[in-house]
Motif scaffolding. Structure first.
Motif, PDB file in Angstrom:
ATOM      1  N   TYR A 102       0.503  -0.994  -0.156  1.00 35.68           N
ATOM      2  CA  TYR A 102       0.036  -0.237  -0.004  1.00 35.68           C
ATOM      3  C   TYR A 102       0.885   1.460   0.058  1.00 35.68           C
TER       4      TYR A 102
ATOM      5  N   ILE B 171       1.306   5.671   0.145  1.00 39.32           N
ATOM      6  CA  ILE B 171       0.244   7.002   0.645  1.00 39.32           C
ATOM      7  C   ILE B 171       0.891   7.564  -0.555  1.00 39.32           C
TER       8      ILE B 171
ATOM      9  N   LYS C 282      -2.534  -2.272   4.761  1.00 40.25           N
ATOM     10  CA  LYS C 282      -3.371  -1.463   4.775  1.00 40.25           C
ATOM     11  C   LYS C 282      -3.936  -0.333   6.120  1.00 40.25           C
ATOM     12  N   ASP C 283      -4.158  -1.332   6.824  1.00 40.91           N
ATOM     13  CA  ASP C 283      -4.067  -0.578   8.385  1.00 40.91           C
ATOM     14  C   ASP C 283      -3.357   0.698   8.137  1.00 40.91           C
TER      15      ASP C 283
ATOM     16  N   LEU D 234      -3.333   3.659   6.269  1.00 43.99           N
ATOM     17  CA  LEU D 234      -4.741   4.891   6.273  1.00 43.99           C
ATOM     18  C   LEU D 234      -4.423   5.139   7.695  1.00 43.99           C
TER      19      LEU D 234
ATOM     20  N   ALA E  88      -1.689   7.320   6.759  1.00 45.04           N
ATOM     21  CA  ALA E  88      -2.105   8.962   5.470  1.00 45.04           C
ATOM     22  C   ALA E  88      -2.900   9.637   6.421  1.00 45.04           C
TER      23      ALA E  88
ATOM     24  N   VAL F  17      -7.649  13.324   2.289  1.00 48.05           N
ATOM     25  CA  VAL F  17      -7.241  11.039   2.055  1.00 48.05           C
ATOM     26  C   VAL F  17      -8.331  10.715   1.222  1.00 48.05           C
ATOM     27  N   GLN F  18      -7.517  10.037   0.252  1.00 46.17           N
ATOM     28  CA  GLN F  18      -9.016   9.395  -1.070  1.00 46.17           C
ATOM     29  C   GLN F  18      -8.321   7.777  -1.380  1.00 46.17           C
ATOM     30  N   GLU F  19      -8.972   6.969  -0.845  1.00 50.02           N
ATOM     31  CA  GLU F  19      -8.627   5.099  -1.383  1.00 50.02           C
ATOM     32  C   GLU F  19      -8.693   5.218  -2.979  1.00 50.02           C
TER      33      GLU F  19
ATOM     34  N   ASN G 108      -5.489   0.519  -4.559  1.00 52.41           N
ATOM     35  CA  ASN G 108      -3.852   0.292  -3.099  1.00 52.41           C
ATOM     36  C   ASN G 108      -2.716   1.515  -2.612  1.00 52.41           C
ATOM     37  N   ASN G 109      -4.186   2.483  -2.360  1.00 52.46           N
ATOM     38  CA  ASN G 109      -3.271   3.888  -2.698  1.00 52.46           C
ATOM     39  C   ASN G 109      -3.824   5.019  -1.698  1.00 52.46           C
ATOM     40  N   PHE G 110      -3.389   5.199  -1.291  1.00 53.28           N
ATOM     41  CA  PHE G 110      -4.722   6.354  -0.374  1.00 53.28           C
ATOM     42  C   PHE G 110      -4.179   8.138  -1.076  1.00 53.28           C
TER      43      PHE G 110
END
Length: 79
Positions: A2, A4, A27-28, A31, A34, A53-55, A58-60
């Motif tokens: 993942y 950022i 992922k946690d 997030l 981010a 922040v937008q998901e 696999n990116n934030f």
């Protein structure tokens, strides 16, 4: 994996100690980082922008949007 990504890098971001394109196994974890970065950017930067922040996959992605100006003609020259 993942990541950022800071999509809009304003001068405040470039002058800060924050890094772009950070990668995480969880992922946690990504997030949480981010959200932490987004909070720092909204609280400590010059307040010309509001960061979000937008998901995306696999990116934030942390980005901001410019408010439309009252005198803008709409062709993008006012940015």
């Amino acid at each position: 994996m993942y990541k950022i990504v800071v999509a809009n890098q304003c001068a405040c971001f470039k002058n800060s100690n924050l890094k772009n394109n950070l990668t995480f196994e969880s992922k946690d974890e990504a997030l949480l980082k981010a959200i932490e970065m987004n909070n720092i950017m909204n609280k400590e930067f010059c307040k010309k922008h509001k960061f979000e922040v937008q998901e995306m996959f696999n990116n934030f992605v942390i980005s901001f949007y410019n408010d439309a100006r009252d005198n803008c003609c709409g062709n993008g020259c006012c940015m």
